[in-house]
Design a protein around this motif. Structure first.
Motif, short mmCIF file in Angstrom:
data_model
loop_
_atom_site.label_atom_id
_atom_site.label_comp_id
_atom_site.label_asym_id
_atom_site.label_seq_id
_atom_site.Cartn_x
_atom_site.Cartn_y
_atom_site.Cartn_z
N MET A 7 3.36 -0.80 -9.16
CA MET A 7 3.47 0.64 -9.62
C MET A 7 4.47 0.44 -10.75
SD MET A 7 4.76 3.91 -7.87
CE MET A 7 6.34 3.57 -8.18
N ALA A 8 4.25 1.27 -11.92
CA ALA A 8 5.06 1.12 -13.07
C ALA A 8 5.21 2.85 -13.35
CB ALA A 8 4.51 0.28 -14.22
N ILE A 9 6.51 3.07 -13.97
CA ILE A 9 6.52 4.11 -14.71
C ILE A 9 6.71 3.93 -16.06
CG2 ILE A 9 8.09 6.30 -15.06
CD1 ILE A 9 6.79 6.02 -12.18
N GLU A 10 5.67 4.25 -16.90
CA GLU A 10 5.62 3.96 -18.26
C GLU A 10 5.78 5.15 -19.33
OE1 GLU A 10 2.70 1.15 -19.47
OE2 GLU A 10 1.60 1.06 -17.70
N ILE A 11 6.37 4.88 -20.31
CA ILE A 11 6.48 5.81 -21.50
C ILE A 11 5.41 5.89 -22.22
CG2 ILE A 11 7.85 6.48 -23.48
CD1 ILE A 11 10.28 5.84 -22.16
N MET A 143 10.71 10.88 -8.31
CA MET A 143 9.77 11.90 -7.79
C MET A 143 8.47 11.75 -8.17
SD MET A 143 12.09 15.38 -8.94
CE MET A 143 10.97 16.58 -8.20
N LEU A 144 8.04 10.79 -9.11
CA LEU A 144 6.80 10.54 -9.01
C LEU A 144 6.38 9.37 -8.20
CD1 LEU A 144 6.33 10.10 -13.00
CD2 LEU A 144 5.58 12.01 -11.72
N LYS A 187 2.75 7.50 -14.22
CA LYS A 187 2.81 6.30 -13.04
C LYS A 187 1.39 5.61 -13.25
CE LYS A 187 2.02 7.97 -8.78
NZ LYS A 187 2.63 8.59 -7.63
N THR A 188 1.67 4.33 -13.30
CA THR A 188 0.54 3.62 -13.37
C THR A 188 0.47 2.48 -12.66
OG1 THR A 188 1.56 2.21 -15.26
CG2 THR A 188 0.52 4.22 -16.02
N ARG A 189 -0.69 1.64 -12.56
CA ARG A 189 -0.61 0.41 -11.80
C ARG A 189 -0.72 -0.67 -13.19
NH1 ARG A 189 -5.55 0.41 -8.51
NH2 ARG A 189 -6.31 1.85 -10.39
N THR A 190 -0.04 -1.84 -13.05
CA THR A 190 -0.07 -2.73 -13.86
C THR A 190 0.15 -4.03 -13.37
OG1 THR A 190 2.54 -2.70 -14.22
CG2 THR A 190 1.19 -1.15 -15.72
N GLU A 191 -0.31 -4.97 -13.97
CA GLU A 191 -0.12 -6.47 -13.93
C GLU A 191 1.20 -6.98 -14.44
OE1 GLU A 191 -3.61 -9.26 -12.99
OE2 GLU A 191 -4.19 -8.03 -14.69
#
Ligand code: ACO
Length: 346
Positions: A7-11, A143-144, A187-191
């Motif tokens: 999980m990532a929090i990306e701009i 919170m995300l 909120k994304t899913r990344t490698e």
């Protein structure tokens, strides 16, 4: 979560809003006992932008948010192609400000939610003064992360500091400006590691008196019938804040690098809170980091408190000076006293 993915929090996009009225040091020197030479040599400030009387922090915040959503809609990073399509997908608005539209309630974030028409967004203000954006990214990320239904957040810093400075106090009024900056995070899913890598936050409440608005709060309310000699305004022990700031910036940079196990060479740019160029220069010297690594736009905007880091991020981003995969560090300090920093893979 699929195996191998994190999980990532990306701009996803950035934006800013700066009032059109520009007040140079020379303009200011007409009505305040100061000079361009003093202000530049002590702070690196050359000008500030001041909001019109009918403009509040929520107006600048909404404009910065629309500019952010416009960048997101024009890009190819998200499927939605118009602001109207993106707005219902915003789950959260976190807004940092020291100069809210209203004292106490409603939050400026709720006013902005209404102005945007982001009807599905929860909205709250946070106040860590000039560190608010750094605290805000961490707040939004938490919170995300904790709720599977939340995916997108706007994090906004907005200020009309011109309303809370004493224009007769030359040691203070020359330092501040108005403006707003915003980012859209998802909120994304990344490698591999992307987005917000790490945040360092701290506070030293024993220094609360060094940067304070005394009048108007519960400690010193303005009573019925009282003749208010001056509006609530910021008071500052400049030397104490300066010393705290240099230490906080230096130690936060060291801590972020140490915790992440990287060196300063891995960091593309440092985006510091724009309070005083001399604070940045002193920290750079102590850490033996090139001043070029730090992005400074204080000359044009002065200190816009909670807005200074997102405004700077947007300027760098729009200039094409941040590329995907770059590691960006934010670092700042403010009233409270508070401090902190973020490491973000763009
Ligand atoms: N123009 C001309 N002279 C001035 C001005 C001015 N605007 N302001 C002060 N002076 C004079 C003072 O009267 C004093 O004169 P004197 O020696 O005859 O008494 C002289 O300049 C030196 O004043 P100092 O306050 O000692 O100046 P200093 O070198 O400490 O710089 C400053 C002051 C720039 C405020 C510095 O202390 C500083 O940067 N502190 C940190 C401030 C900061 O970062 N604040 C915000 C942090 S948090 C946030 O962003 C909300």
């Amino acid at each position: 979560m699929e195996k191998g993915y994190e999980m990532a929090i990306e701009i996803k996009a950035t934006g800013k809003a700066v009032p059109p009225q520009r007040v140079s040091n020379d303009d200011l020197a007409v009505r305040v006992d100061t000079s361009d030479e003093w202000i530049r040599s002590h702070t690196g400030i050359g000008a500030r932008h001041i909001a019109a009387d009918d403009t509040a922090g929520s107006d600048l915040a909404a404009e910065a948010a629309f500019n952010t959503l416009s960048m997101a809609a024009e890009g190819d990073d998200i499927p939605e192609k118009t602001i109207e399509e993106i707005l219902p997908t915003i789950d959260l608005i976190v807004l940092g400000t020291t100069s809210p539209d209203y004292y106490g309630c409603p939050s400026t974030a709720c006013v902005v939610q209404s102005k945007l028409g982001a009807k599905n967004a929860a909205a709250l203000d946070i106040n860590a003064a000039c560190s608010s954006f750094i605290y805000g990214i961490e707040t939004a990320a938490g919170m995300l992360s904790i709720n599977e239904k939340r995916r997108r957040a706007l994090i906004i810093g907005t200020e009309v500091l011109s309303r809370i400075v004493d224009w007769n106090d030359r040691s203070l009024c020359v330092l501040f400006g108005d403006g707003a900056g915003a980012v859209l995070v998802e909120k994304t899913r990344t490698e591999g590691r992307r987005g917000l890598l790490r945040t360092v936050l701290g506070a030293d409440g024993t220094g609360a008196e060094h940067l304070i608005i005394r009048r108007g709060g519960g400690r010193s309310p303005i009573k019925d019938g009282e003749t208010v000699k001056s509006h609530p305004h910021v008071e500052m022990n400049g030397q104490a804040v300066y010393n705290f700031a240099v230490k906080a910036v230096t130690e936060t940079i060291e801590e972020l690098l140490r915790l992440e196990g990287i060196t300063i060479d891995d960091v593309s740019r440092i985006v510091p809170h724009q309070a005083n160029a001399r604070i940045v220069q002193a920290a750079a010297k102590r850490l033996d980091i090139s001043e070029e690594k730090f992005f400074l736009n204080i000359e044009e905007y002065a200190n816009t408190s909670a807005a200074s880091i997102p405004i700077a991020l947007d300027e760098l981003n729009r200039k094409g000076e941040i590329r995907r995969g770059d590691i960006i560090m934010t670092v700042g300090f403010g009233a409270g006293l508070t401090y902190g920093g973020n490491l973000i893979v763009w």
